[in-house]
Design an enzyme around this catalytic site. Structure first.
Site, PDB file in Angstrom:
ATOM      1  N   GLU A  56       7.749   2.572  -6.017  1.00  0.00           N
ATOM      2  CA  GLU A  56       7.864   2.122  -4.624  1.00  0.00           C
ATOM      3  C   GLU A  56       7.901   3.323  -3.688  1.00  0.00           C
ATOM      4  O   GLU A  56       8.379   4.395  -4.071  1.00  0.00           O
ATOM      5  CB  GLU A  56       9.181   1.344  -4.461  1.00  0.00           C
ATOM      6  N   ASP A  57       7.438   3.142  -2.469  1.00  0.00           N
ATOM      7  CA  ASP A  57       7.526   4.220  -1.480  1.00  0.00           C
ATOM      8  C   ASP A  57       8.973   4.419  -1.028  1.00  0.00           C
ATOM      9  O   ASP A  57       9.498   5.514  -1.038  1.00  0.00           O
ATOM     10  CB  ASP A  57       6.608   3.932  -0.271  1.00  0.00           C
ATOM     11  N   LYS A  87       0.818  -1.194   0.000  1.00  0.00           N
ATOM     12  CA  LYS A  87       0.000   0.000   0.000  1.00  0.00           C
ATOM     13  C   LYS A  87       0.866   1.263   0.000  1.00  0.00           C
ATOM     14  O   LYS A  87       0.398   2.340  -0.328  1.00  0.00           O
ATOM     15  CB  LYS A  87      -0.869   0.034   1.271  1.00  0.00           C
ATOM     16  N   GLY A  88       2.115   1.124   0.426  1.00  0.00           N
ATOM     17  CA  GLY A  88       2.943   2.297   0.723  1.00  0.00           C
ATOM     18  C   GLY A  88       3.047   3.325  -0.389  1.00  0.00           C
ATOM     19  O   GLY A  88       3.172   4.511  -0.127  1.00  0.00           O
ATOM     20  N   ASP A  93      14.778   0.119   1.067  1.00  0.00           N
ATOM     21  CA  ASP A  93      15.545   0.003   2.306  1.00  0.00           C
ATOM     22  C   ASP A  93      16.662  -1.023   2.060  1.00  0.00           C
ATOM     23  O   ASP A  93      17.702  -0.695   1.509  1.00  0.00           O
ATOM     24  CB  ASP A  93      14.553  -0.409   3.407  1.00  0.00           C
ATOM     25  N   LYS A 101      17.066   4.502   1.304  1.00  0.00           N
ATOM     26  CA  LYS A 101      18.000   4.395   2.440  1.00  0.00           C
ATOM     27  C   LYS A 101      19.231   3.641   1.937  1.00  0.00           C
ATOM     28  O   LYS A 101      19.368   2.442   2.192  1.00  0.00           O
ATOM     29  CB  LYS A 101      17.359   3.576   3.580  1.00  0.00           C
ATOM     30  N   ASP A 146       3.716   3.555   6.586  1.00  0.00           N
ATOM     31  CA  ASP A 146       3.052   3.250   7.851  1.00  0.00           C
ATOM     32  C   ASP A 146       4.005   2.710   8.903  1.00  0.00           C
ATOM     33  O   ASP A 146       5.107   2.238   8.606  1.00  0.00           O
ATOM     34  CB  ASP A 146       1.979   2.174   7.628  1.00  0.00           C
ATOM     35  N   ARG A 155      -0.275   6.649   7.632  1.00  0.00           N
ATOM     36  CA  ARG A 155      -0.190   6.742   6.167  1.00  0.00           C
ATOM     37  C   ARG A 155      -0.764   8.054   5.638  1.00  0.00           C
ATOM     38  O   ARG A 155      -0.348   8.540   4.591  1.00  0.00           O
ATOM     39  CB  ARG A 155      -0.972   5.591   5.512  1.00  0.00           C
ATOM     40  N   PHE A 203      13.300   5.469  11.031  1.00  0.00           N
ATOM     41  CA  PHE A 203      12.041   4.864  10.639  1.00  0.00           C
ATOM     42  C   PHE A 203      11.070   5.957  10.187  1.00  0.00           C
ATOM     43  O   PHE A 203      10.724   6.859  10.941  1.00  0.00           O
ATOM     44  CB  PHE A 203      11.418   4.002  11.741  1.00  0.00           C
TER      45      PHE A 203
HETATM   46  P1  IMP Z   1      13.165  -3.475   1.718  1.00  0.00           P
HETATM   47  O1  IMP Z   1      12.729  -4.784   1.180  1.00  0.00           O
HETATM   48  O2  IMP Z   1      14.014  -3.626   2.956  1.00  0.00           O
HETATM   49  O3  IMP Z   1      13.816  -2.582   0.687  1.00  0.00           O
HETATM   50  O4  IMP Z   1      11.884  -2.728   2.266  1.00  0.00           O
HETATM   51  C1  IMP Z   1      10.973  -2.152   1.453  1.00  0.00           C
HETATM   52  C2  IMP Z   1       9.616  -2.026   2.116  1.00  0.00           C
HETATM   53  O5  IMP Z   1       9.704  -1.962   3.538  1.00  0.00           O
HETATM   54  C3  IMP Z   1       8.963  -0.741   1.679  1.00  0.00           C
HETATM   55  O6  IMP Z   1       8.150  -0.949   0.562  1.00  0.00           O
HETATM   56  C4  IMP Z   1       8.201  -0.313   2.908  1.00  0.00           C
HETATM   57  O7  IMP Z   1       6.868  -0.838   2.853  1.00  0.00           O
HETATM   58  C5  IMP Z   1       8.925  -0.935   4.073  1.00  0.00           C
HETATM   59  N1  IMP Z   1       9.806   0.038   4.748  1.00  0.00           N
HETATM   60  C6  IMP Z   1      11.155   0.130   4.687  1.00  0.00           C
HETATM   61  N2  IMP Z   1      11.636   1.125   5.430  1.00  0.00           N
HETATM   62  C7  IMP Z   1      10.544   1.725   5.981  1.00  0.00           C
HETATM   63  C8  IMP Z   1      10.381   2.858   6.842  1.00  0.00           C
HETATM   64  O8  IMP Z   1      11.315   3.549   7.275  1.00  0.00           O
HETATM   65  N3  IMP Z   1       9.089   3.148   7.169  1.00  0.00           N
HETATM   66  C9  IMP Z   1       8.020   2.439   6.735  1.00  0.00           C
HETATM   67  N4  IMP Z   1       8.129   1.383   5.912  1.00  0.00           N
HETATM   68  C10 IMP Z   1       9.388   1.030   5.544  1.00  0.00           C
HETATM   69 MG    MG Z   2       4.932  -1.175   4.934  1.00  0.00          MG
END
Ligand code: IMP
Ligand code: MG
Length: 185
Positions: free
Chosen positions: A98-99, A42-43, A102, A130, A158, A164, A151
């Site tokens: 993508e939002d 949803k992000g 990370d 990040k 969220d 959100r 965070f």
């Molecule tokens: P990744 O797989 O570690 O790159 O994480 C990606 C997903 O984790 C994103 O689509 C977000 O939904 C969630 N996410 C990562 N960091 C944050 C944050 O700081 N706040 C909220 N959601 C996050």
């Molecule tokens: Mg999330």
């Protein structure tokens, strides 16, 4: 916005200017070519809605939902498709929206699944990045803001499904997620 729980990092005005810039870059890249924009739910829903209004070239949209963290602030690296795309992407130019990237595990997994469906091209656009937390070699083709290892909530993002709707990009105060994690233990 409850300013006892969050600190504002990027204001709604700053977001708007950045989204306009990203929209211009995407439009230049895809002008005269087919474009299917895929939002990751949803992000990314808020960013996607703003972004496509700034892309001044014809496009179509679709959505995909994957599971991410649950209520925790730490990535498990596990990703599951909850809602798949409605249409075939074979031979199409797709832009994944993508939002936040990370560790990069989510977007890497999504790209590899979509790659098997033989699109003409795949590019990635993220609002937030990040880079210090990356565990994969994935890089966004279009990226809004880099953030440190904090965070983030708001503008679609969220913490346990909350915040959100906040129009700014905020850092969730440690006292708030600490309290929740203590409760979970
Ligand atoms: P990744 O797989 O570690 O790159 O994480 C990606 C997903 O984790 C994103 O689509 C977000 O939904 C969630 N996410 C990562 N960091 C944050 C944050 O700081 N706040 C909220 N959601 C996050
Ligand atoms: Mg999330």
């Amino acid at each position: 916005m409850n300013l006892q729980e969050v600190d504002i990092l990027i204001t709604a005005e700053e977001i708007k200017a950045k989204v306009q810039e990203l929209g211009r870059l995407v439009a230049e890249d895809y002008r005269g070519r087919d474009l299917l924009v895929i939002g990751i739910l949803k992000g990314a829903f808020m960013f996607m809605a703003d972004l496509i209004r700034e892309i001044d070239t014809p496009l179509e949209i679709d959505f995909m939902a994957v599971s991410s963290y649950g209520a925790s602030t730490v990535s498990s690296g596990e990703v599951k498709i909850i809602k798949d795309l409605d249409y075939s992407i074979k031979g199409r130019n797709i832009l994944i929206v993508e939002d936040i990237i990370d560790t990069g595990l989510t977007v890497k997994y999504i790209s590899s699944i979509l790659h098997k469906r033989e699109p003409a091209s795949i590019k990635i656009c993220c609002m937030l990045d990040k880079p210090h937390r990356r565990k994969t070699d994935i890089k966004a083709d279009f990226s809004g803001f880099s953030v440190d290892d904090r965070f983030i909530v708001g503008y679609g993002l969220d913490y346990a499904e909350k915040y959100r709707e906040y129009p700014a990009i905020c850092e969730l105060k440690a006292s708030v997620h600490q309290k929740q994690e203590d409760r979970d233990e």
